[in-house]
Design an enzyme around this catalytic site. Structure first.
Site, PDB file in Angstrom:
ATOM      1  N   ASN A   1      -1.173   1.477   5.638  1.00  0.00           N
ATOM      2  CA  ASN A   1      -0.099   0.736   4.967  1.00  0.00           C
ATOM      3  C   ASN A   1       0.581  -0.131   6.019  1.00  0.00           C
ATOM      4  O   ASN A   1       1.046   0.380   7.031  1.00  0.00           O
ATOM      5  CB  ASN A   1       0.904   1.733   4.370  1.00  0.00           C
ATOM      6  CG  ASN A   1       2.123   1.056   3.733  1.00  0.00           C
ATOM      7  OD1 ASN A   1       3.158   1.680   3.593  1.00  0.00           O
ATOM      8  ND2 ASN A   1       2.008  -0.182   3.334  1.00  0.00           N
ATOM      9  N   GLY A   2       0.623  -1.437   5.765  1.00  0.00           N
ATOM     10  CA  GLY A   2       1.282  -2.338   6.719  1.00  0.00           C
ATOM     11  C   GLY A   2       0.470  -3.590   6.930  1.00  0.00           C
ATOM     12  O   GLY A   2      -0.459  -3.882   6.171  1.00  0.00           O
TER      13      GLY A   2
ATOM     14  N   CYS B   1       0.795  -1.229   0.000  1.00  0.00           N
ATOM     15  CA  CYS B   1       0.000   0.000   0.000  1.00  0.00           C
ATOM     16  C   CYS B   1       0.827   1.277   0.000  1.00  0.00           C
ATOM     17  O   CYS B   1       1.976   1.301   0.401  1.00  0.00           O
ATOM     18  CB  CYS B   1      -0.879   0.069   1.243  1.00  0.00           C
ATOM     19  SG  CYS B   1      -1.943  -1.332   1.445  1.00  0.00           S
TER      20      CYS B   1
ATOM     21  N   TYR C   1      14.243  -1.943  -2.906  1.00  0.00           N
ATOM     22  CA  TYR C   1      13.371  -2.144  -4.064  1.00  0.00           C
ATOM     23  C   TYR C   1      12.114  -1.260  -4.107  1.00  0.00           C
ATOM     24  O   TYR C   1      11.800  -0.687  -5.138  1.00  0.00           O
ATOM     25  CB  TYR C   1      12.955  -3.619  -4.122  1.00  0.00           C
ATOM     26  CG  TYR C   1      11.894  -3.935  -5.153  1.00  0.00           C
ATOM     27  CD1 TYR C   1      12.177  -3.832  -6.507  1.00  0.00           C
ATOM     28  CD2 TYR C   1      10.607  -4.323  -4.775  1.00  0.00           C
ATOM     29  CE1 TYR C   1      11.198  -4.113  -7.467  1.00  0.00           C
ATOM     30  CE2 TYR C   1       9.633  -4.612  -5.730  1.00  0.00           C
ATOM     31  CZ  TYR C   1       9.931  -4.510  -7.063  1.00  0.00           C
ATOM     32  OH  TYR C   1       8.984  -4.781  -8.004  1.00  0.00           O
TER      33      TYR C   1
ATOM     34  N   GLY D   1       1.221   0.094  -5.180  1.00  0.00           N
ATOM     35  CA  GLY D   1       0.020  -0.734  -5.269  1.00  0.00           C
ATOM     36  C   GLY D   1      -0.763  -0.371  -6.507  1.00  0.00           C
ATOM     37  O   GLY D   1      -1.059   0.807  -6.725  1.00  0.00           O
TER      38      GLY D   1
END
Ligand code: SF4
Length: 462
Positions: free
Chosen positions: A109-110, A9, A258, A35
């Site tokens: 997010n997570g 996310c 990344y 995402g």
């Protein structure tokens, strides 16, 4: 890319700008790499929430007319990549809930490591869940707190004290507050900035701030709860770490390897500088007798530049990435070998023919794409192919919001480096060592990262 771990996310929050939803839209565009399967924005005008969510890219979910339906000076936004079986529309965020004391919206997010435990507790108390997302637990906890009669802010903090794992969240309340929260170990990033007109902006990465001309102010610190109300930013609370022992921050090192864009500043460090240094140290640790250094674009490019610089060998664009393949790819064509990878990556024969090539990628997960790339380079005439990976061998899964292939499919979890080299068909293969990774990050920063997927040792027990 199916052969990479997937970030799940990206989040945005805009407070105090008449163009809030449009700014959130632009910010989500900048975060699209985090995402691509769902997107949404919820805005607030005079305490009334307006929401548009959908499956697809930001530009597919939101258009001019939909943004016109998102009025108000506050907005939160979300892009998501959903794990298997959970890509249905109802899991697309931001989520909105009406609970005692008002409306609340959340973008997260997570990944919560105690989600299942909390969900069964809440269901036992009568909560009915509408989604399979762990984020919904947060809303139920906030709603459950309304029975105590405490303020919405206290209930948000109490809910965040109960959840464990990775959470960088932006919440919006019906009484005009925006709240940004980051878990005590700080797994996932969250930054704060400000526009010239004073509007406060929260985003997963600074690349989103840059696009909407917001000046980066600082990270939301691990464990911090930042509240914006009537234009005033207050860092009101600090959450307690859920670990018994080491309470140091454990930022995801894979953001620097990344996930994040190289033009972002994540966890207070430049992603570009990190990757350049990963490449330099990789070259010092594992030099290759080569005529040219190339990258697997785009994520391997900065590390390849660092590798070439340290090795004193020219960097060339030996592989060209098509940025349109994702949306045009329908079915692999059986009669054309490796059609999928060829749609994404094209070798440049003039750079490769007869050359000893060092090809640098950011990480090696299943090895399937890398094997095809080695084949592509050979078919383009490369005399030798030396694979260099600018991170350590990826041997374990992630519990903190990153979708990683099953361990049995992680190449480094089941093979030695020599076996991997043979399987890839490369002339040599080398990874950045763990010591090299930590050295690249520097003595001050290195202890504050999570390395779980490279070591199998996790900072917070799932
Ligand atoms: Fe990041 Fe790996 Fe830690 Fe997950 S386990 S948070 S991907 S470093």
């Amino acid at each position: 890319d199916v052969d990479k771990p997937r970030e799940e996310c990206g989040v945005m929050g805009i407070y105090g700008d008449p163009e809030a939803s449009r700014l959130a839209y632009l910010g989500l565009h900048a975060l699209q790499h985090r995402g691509q399967e769902g997107a949404g924005i919820v805005s607030s005008e005079d305490g009334e929430f307006h929401a548009v969510t959908g499956v697809g890219l930001v530009s597919e979910v939101l258009d001019q007319s939909k943004l016109d339906a998102l009025p108000g000076s506050m907005a939160i936004g979300h892009v998501r990549y959903s794990t298997s079986g959970a890509s249905m529309l109802k899991n697309v965020q931001p989520f909105v809930s009406r609970c005692g004391g008002g409306t609340i919206g959340v973008a997260h997010n997570g990944n919560l490591v105690n989600y299942h435990q909390l969900r069964s507790e809440l269901e036992g108390e009568g909560s009915i869940f509408a989604t399979t997302s762990d984020t919904e637990v947060v809303l139920h906890l906030i709603a459950a707190g309304s029975k105590t009669g405490s303020s919405i802010l206290s209930r948000i903090v109490e809910a965040c004290e109960r959840i464990q794992g990775a959470f960088s969240m932006v919440l919006m309340t019906g009484d005009g507050k925006m709240v940004a929260v980051r878990d005590p170990l700080g797994f996932r990033p969250l930054v704060m900035g400000r526009r010239k007109n004073g509007a406060v902006v929260f985003a997963s990465e600074t690349c989103a701030l840059d696009l909407i001309e917001a000046r980066y102010e600082r990270e939301v610190f691990p464990g911090e709860v930042v509240v914006v109300e009537e234009g005033i930013v207050v860092s009101s609370f600090h959450l307690t770490a859920a670990t018994d022992g080491d309470r140091r921050r454990s930022c995801c090192v894979f953001e620097h390897i990344y996930f994040a864009l190289p033009n972002s500043n994540v966890f207070g460090r430049s992603v570009y500088e990190s990757r350049l240094e990963f490449g330099r140290i990789l070259a010092a640790e594992s030099p290759a007798d080569c005529d040219v250094v190339i990258s697997v674009p785009d994520s391997g490019t900065v590390a390849a530049l660092g590798y070439a610089e340290e090795a004193g060998v020219p960097f060339q664009q030996g592989l060209i990435r098509s940025h349109y393949a994702r949306r045009t790819f329908i079915e692999p064509i059986q009669s054309i070998r490796d059609a999928g990878v060829k749609l994404k990556l094209s070798p440049v024969k003039e750079i490769l023919a007869g050359k000893r090539v060092a090809v640098v990628d950011d990480s090696l997960v299943r090895g399937t794409t890398c094997r095809k790339i080695v084949g592509l380079l050979r078919s383009a005439g490369a005399a030798e192919v030396h694979v260099r990976i600018a991170s350590p061998p990826f041997v374990s899964g992630c519990y903190y919001g990153v979708d990683v292939p099953d361990e049995s499919r992680l190449m480094a979890a089941k093979m030695s480096v020599e076996e991997m080299k043979l399987s890839l068909g490369a002339d040599s293969l080398a990874f950045l060592s763990m010591d090299g990774l930590k050295k690249s990050l520097g003595a001050n920063d290195a202890p504050h990262f999570c390395y779980g997927c490279f070591t199998g040792k996790y900072p917070l027990t799932p």
